[in-house]
Design a protein around this motif. Structure first.
Motif, short mmCIF file in Angstrom:
data_model
loop_
_atom_site.label_atom_id
_atom_site.label_comp_id
_atom_site.label_asym_id
_atom_site.label_seq_id
_atom_site.Cartn_x
_atom_site.Cartn_y
_atom_site.Cartn_z
N SER A 59 0.87 -1.17 0.00
CA SER A 59 0.00 0.00 0.00
C SER A 59 0.91 1.23 0.00
CB SER A 59 -0.91 -0.02 1.22
OG SER A 59 -0.15 0.08 2.38
N GLY A 60 0.50 2.23 -0.73
CA GLY A 60 1.38 3.39 -0.93
C GLY A 60 2.21 3.24 -2.20
N GLY A 61 2.29 2.02 -2.73
CA GLY A 61 2.99 1.80 -3.99
C GLY A 61 2.05 2.00 -5.17
N ARG A 62 2.65 2.17 -6.36
CA ARG A 62 1.82 2.43 -7.53
C ARG A 62 2.46 1.80 -8.77
NH1 ARG A 62 -0.16 8.07 -9.77
NH2 ARG A 62 1.96 8.70 -9.29
N LEU A 63 1.67 1.09 -9.52
CA LEU A 63 2.15 0.53 -10.79
C LEU A 63 1.39 1.22 -11.92
CD1 LEU A 63 3.68 -1.71 -12.45
CD2 LEU A 63 1.56 -3.03 -12.29
N ILE A 64 2.14 1.78 -12.86
CA ILE A 64 1.50 2.40 -14.03
C ILE A 64 1.94 1.60 -15.26
CG2 ILE A 64 1.14 4.52 -15.36
CD1 ILE A 64 1.95 6.11 -12.87
N ALA A 65 0.98 0.93 -15.88
CA ALA A 65 1.27 0.10 -17.05
C ALA A 65 0.95 0.93 -18.30
CB ALA A 65 0.41 -1.16 -17.02
N VAL A 66 1.99 1.16 -19.09
CA VAL A 66 1.86 2.02 -20.28
C VAL A 66 1.97 1.15 -21.53
CG1 VAL A 66 2.87 3.98 -21.52
CG2 VAL A 66 3.03 3.89 -19.01
N ASP A 67 1.09 1.35 -22.48
CA ASP A 67 1.22 0.66 -23.77
C ASP A 67 0.49 1.47 -24.82
OD1 ASP A 67 2.09 -2.55 -24.37
OD2 ASP A 67 0.92 -1.55 -25.93
N ILE A 68 0.96 1.33 -26.06
CA ILE A 68 0.32 2.06 -27.16
C ILE A 68 -0.95 1.34 -27.61
CG2 ILE A 68 1.50 0.97 -29.13
CD1 ILE A 68 2.12 3.96 -30.01
N SER A 69 -1.09 0.07 -27.22
CA SER A 69 -2.21 -0.74 -27.70
C SER A 69 -3.28 -0.91 -26.62
CB SER A 69 -1.69 -2.13 -28.12
OG SER A 69 -2.76 -3.05 -28.14
N PRO A 70 -4.48 -0.38 -26.85
CA PRO A 70 -5.56 -0.56 -25.87
C PRO A 70 -5.92 -2.03 -25.67
CG PRO A 70 -6.20 1.02 -27.61
CD PRO A 70 -4.88 0.44 -28.01
N VAL A 71 -5.82 -2.83 -26.73
CA VAL A 71 -6.17 -4.26 -26.63
C VAL A 71 -5.26 -4.95 -25.61
CG1 VAL A 71 -6.32 -6.44 -27.91
CG2 VAL A 71 -6.91 -4.30 -29.04
N MET A 72 -3.97 -4.63 -25.67
CA MET A 72 -3.02 -5.24 -24.74
C MET A 72 -3.35 -4.83 -23.31
SD MET A 72 -1.07 -7.00 -26.71
CE MET A 72 0.65 -7.33 -26.49
N PRO A 84 -2.51 -4.49 -2.76
CA PRO A 84 -2.79 -3.28 -2.00
C PRO A 84 -2.28 -2.04 -2.72
CG PRO A 84 -1.00 -4.53 -0.97
CD PRO A 84 -1.50 -5.34 -2.13
N ALA A 85 -1.43 -2.23 -3.73
CA ALA A 85 -0.88 -1.07 -4.45
C ALA A 85 -1.91 -0.55 -5.46
CB ALA A 85 0.39 -1.48 -5.18
N GLU A 86 -1.74 0.71 -5.81
CA GLU A 86 -2.62 1.32 -6.82
C GLU A 86 -2.14 0.88 -8.22
OE1 GLU A 86 -2.54 5.60 -6.51
OE2 GLU A 86 -3.22 5.79 -8.59
N VAL A 87 -3.08 0.57 -9.08
CA VAL A 87 -2.71 0.17 -10.44
C VAL A 87 -3.42 1.09 -11.42
CG1 VAL A 87 -2.81 -1.66 -12.17
CG2 VAL A 87 -2.48 -2.25 -9.77
N ARG A 88 -2.64 1.55 -12.41
CA ARG A 88 -3.23 2.44 -13.41
C ARG A 88 -2.75 1.99 -14.79
NH1 ARG A 88 -1.56 8.79 -13.75
NH2 ARG A 88 -2.56 9.11 -15.75
N THR A 89 -3.62 2.03 -15.78
CA THR A 89 -3.16 1.78 -17.15
C THR A 89 -3.21 3.08 -17.92
OG1 THR A 89 -5.40 1.14 -17.81
CG2 THR A 89 -3.91 -0.65 -17.22
N LEU A 90 -2.28 3.20 -18.86
CA LEU A 90 -2.15 4.46 -19.59
C LEU A 90 -1.84 4.13 -21.05
CD1 LEU A 90 -1.95 7.56 -19.27
CD2 LEU A 90 0.44 7.24 -18.60
N ILE A 91 -2.75 4.52 -21.95
CA ILE A 91 -2.49 4.30 -23.38
C ILE A 91 -1.64 5.47 -23.85
CG2 ILE A 91 -3.55 4.09 -25.67
CD1 ILE A 91 -6.14 3.20 -24.12
#
Ligand code: SAM
Length: 200
Positions: A59-72, A84-91
């Motif tokens: 908790s307090g950690g954050r994963l930001i997954a970046v990819d150019i493909s929305p399908v992926m 417990p970590a925050e997860v965010r996806t970013l196209i």
């Protein structure tokens, strides 16, 4: 233009032989992630490495997954464990990621640089996003004939990568073969000169 990974083949990225060849937990250990870090996985695909990154975060950690493909990224969301970590996806394109300067403690770029027409621009962008004490881990294909993997001419030789890394403000912190097809390179931002060094 280098070819980009075909999302129709996305399930191959989670194949059992890949787990043997690219042990994700062991590879991401190189990043020495702390539970409260903000970690970017650039070119995250369906989350093969993101799962291992997320297991290092609390908790307090954050994963930001970046990819150019929305399908992926849609597939990645299904594949990540609860955390417990925050997860965010970013196209976004790796050469222009809409996040502030120095917002990441750690960045992973696994098997993406060879798919980018301007790898130098992607490294420069990672450098902008990293905190001064941050680390960037690159996983790439050795420049040898396929199969397996992408065309030889598109692959980035470690020597070429070192040159681009130095040109974009990185030191080489570590480098090793993962297996006979893949290598890893750990980069750290070049330390800025201390103020009194600059005056003299
Ligand atoms: C071979 S897959 C690797 C995925 C993941 N890192 C792994 O190892 O399982 C490459 C990924 O990079 C993404 N990609 C390619 N070019 C990109 C770019 N310019 N910006 C962001 N992502 C990109 C592709 O959509 C694909 O998901």
């Amino acid at each position: 233009m280098p070819h980009r990974f075909n999302p129709a083949r996305r399930h191959n990225l989670l194949a059992p032989e890949r787990r043997k060849r690219l042990p994700a937990a062991r590879i991401v250990r190189q990043l020495e992630i702390a539970p409260d870090h903000t970690v970017l996985d650039i070119g995250a695909g369906v989350g093969y490495f993101a799962r291992a990154l997320l297991r290092q975060l609390g908790s307090g950690g954050r994963l930001i997954a970046v990819d150019i493909s929305p399908v992926m990224l849609e597939e990645l969301e299904k594949n990540l464990p609860r955390s417990p970590a925050e997860v965010r996806t970013l196209i976004a394109d790796a050469v222009q990621i809409p996040l502030p300067d120095r917002s990441a403690d750690r960045i992973l770029m696994a098997l993406i640089l060879h798919e980018i027409a301007e790898p130098k621009a992607a490294l420069r962008e990672a450098r902008r996003l990293l905190k001064p004490d941050g680390r960037l881990l690159i996983v790439e294909w050795h420049k040898i004939k396929p199969p397996p993997g992408p065309p030889e001419k598109e692959r980035l030789d470690p020597g070429e990568l070192f040159k681009l890394a130095r040109q974009t403000g990185f030191d080489i912190a570590d480098h090793d073969d993962i297996n006979r097809f893949h290598y890893l390179t750990l980069l750290q931002p070049v330390a800025r000169k201390r103020r009194h060094d600059i005056i003299e």
